[in-house]
Design a protein around this motif. Structure first.
Motif, PDB file in Angstrom:
ATOM      1  N   LEU A 247      -2.797   4.143  -9.995  1.00  0.00           N
ATOM      2  CA  LEU A 247      -4.136   3.790  -9.621  1.00  0.00           C
ATOM      3  C   LEU A 247      -4.529   3.931  -8.518  1.00  0.00           C
ATOM      4  N   MET A 248      -5.569   4.579  -8.085  1.00  0.00           N
ATOM      5  CA  MET A 248      -6.102   5.005  -6.607  1.00  0.00           C
ATOM      6  C   MET A 248      -7.242   4.272  -6.120  1.00  0.00           C
ATOM      7  N   PHE A 249      -7.170   3.775  -5.006  1.00  0.00           N
ATOM      8  CA  PHE A 249      -8.479   3.261  -4.486  1.00  0.00           C
ATOM      9  C   PHE A 249      -8.749   4.352  -3.154  1.00  0.00           C
ATOM     10  N   ASP A 250     -10.131   4.518  -3.235  1.00  0.00           N
ATOM     11  CA  ASP A 250     -10.530   5.232  -1.882  1.00  0.00           C
ATOM     12  C   ASP A 250     -11.534   4.363  -1.294  1.00  0.00           C
ATOM     13  N   ILE A 251     -11.185   3.701  -0.174  1.00  0.00           N
ATOM     14  CA  ILE A 251     -12.175   3.026   0.601  1.00  0.00           C
ATOM     15  C   ILE A 251     -12.504   3.444   2.031  1.00  0.00           C
ATOM     16  N   ILE A 252     -13.466   3.322   2.103  1.00  0.00           N
ATOM     17  CA  ILE A 252     -14.299   3.615   3.559  1.00  0.00           C
ATOM     18  C   ILE A 252     -14.847   2.503   4.011  1.00  0.00           C
ATOM     19  N   ILE A 253     -14.423   2.249   5.552  1.00  0.00           N
ATOM     20  CA  ILE A 253     -14.931   1.278   6.462  1.00  0.00           C
ATOM     21  C   ILE A 253     -15.608   2.031   7.401  1.00  0.00           C
TER      22      ILE A 253
END
Length: 330
Positions: free
Chosen positions: A164-170
């Motif tokens: 499972l992969m999560f790309d997160i941008i803050i």
């Protein structure tokens, strides 16, 4: 003390690795025991290096990222490359920002919850909680759940047979890629656009591994256990006072563990041996395979080998090591 006959290169020429005399412009460069020709490049997470006249010339990337690995029964490699092992049946802060002692304001916090997975008391990372303001992502039981929302955070979820992969941008702060193998392995890759400090079990991410054992109280702990205990999320959990050696607890499993994990040292991974030091991964594999003694032992072993395979992939070496009989993909 005495003269010996032999060959030398003419003035202005230099011997290369093939024994030929070449001009300086054609001199190769060495990295990890391998030779690279003129103009060839290697990349690290922070630099692009080009072979020029026998020497590496490196240019800093505009955006630099680093990865923290949590795998198996409490093995951690921090953002700055420090390695340690811990066993603790508690929730621990892996990484967060807003590390001020007085007024902590964090835009993200990642917590691991450990559960017992062997008679010897070893633990496995099974549950990961990611807090992004009012947005929460929980990874547990091979799936995930998302609750709340945060309009200031953008994220994508990707899935394949193994991860499972999560790309997160803050925006203006962090680009993060989180990779979970749905079992015990979890990777946090961060590229930051801010100088905000990061803290937790993944270290302070300042480029210096020597001060990675910085506690919640902002001093460098004298040992790993003092450091780990300072990052408990729940203060009511008991402190960890020693690290279990599963192979001494389960000596009957040691020979099996060493035999199955030896694939890391074998020709299967030979292309990677000069790129990534295999011994820490082999030792972690043996330890985990000894410790998972109430079922799931093969999963522990396969997960540990997969971490080395991923480290090889980071260096551009793709190893096809799974077979229908050995750690097959489900």
């Amino acid at each position: 003390t005495k003269c010996e006959s032999g060959c030398v290169c003419a003035d202005g020429l230099y011997e290369n690795l093939d024994g030929r005399c070449v001009p300086a412009e054609e001199c190769p460069c060495e990295y990890g025991g391998l030779a690279y020709g003129r103009g060839e490049q290697i990349q690290t997470e922070c630099e692009i290096c080009t072979c020029t006249k026998g020497k590496w010339k490196c240019v800093q990337k505009t955006r630099c990222s680093s990865t923290c690995n949590l795998y198996g029964e409490g093995h951690i490699t921090t953002f700055d490359g420090q390695r340690f092992v811990f066993d603790g049946n508690c929730e621990y802060i892996l990484a967060m920002d807003g590390c001020s002692v007085n007024r902590p304001i964090s835009s993200f916090k990642i917590i691991t919850e450990n559960v017992i997975c062997g008679k010897s008391g070893v633990t496995c990372s099974r549950s990961i909680s990611i807090y992004l303001g009012n947005l929460t992502i929980i990874l547990r039981d091979e799936t995930f759940a998302i609750s709340g929302e945060n309009p200031d955070v953008r994220y994508k979820v990707k899935q394949n047979a193994l991860h499972l992969m999560f790309d997160i941008i803050i925006p203006g702060k962090y680009n993060m890629t989180l990779i979970w193998n749905k079992h015990m392995n979890f990777f946090i890759k961060i590229s930051r656009e801010t100088q905000d400090t990061i803290c937790g079990l993944c270290g302070n991410y300042n480029g210096n591994m020597k001060d990675d054992f910085e506690t919640r109280s902002k001093y460098v702990a004298s040992n790993e256990l003092e450091f780990v205990n300072s990052w408990k999320e729940n203060p009511l959990c008991g402190d960890v006072y020693f690290v279990v050696d599963p192979c001494s607890k389960n000596p009957y499993r040691k020979a099996w563990a060493e035999k199955t994990c030896s694939i890391i040292n074998s020709h299967v991974f030979s292309a990677c041996h000069h790129k990534v030091n295999r011994m820490p991964y082999y030792e972690a594999c043996v330890r985990d395979s000894c410790g998972c003694d109430i079922g799931g032992d093969c999963q522990c072993m396969c997960d540990a080998i997969a971490v080395y395979a991923m480290a090889c992939l980071e260096k551009g070496i793709c190893i096809d090591w799974r077979t229908p009989e050995f750690c097959r993909e489900f």
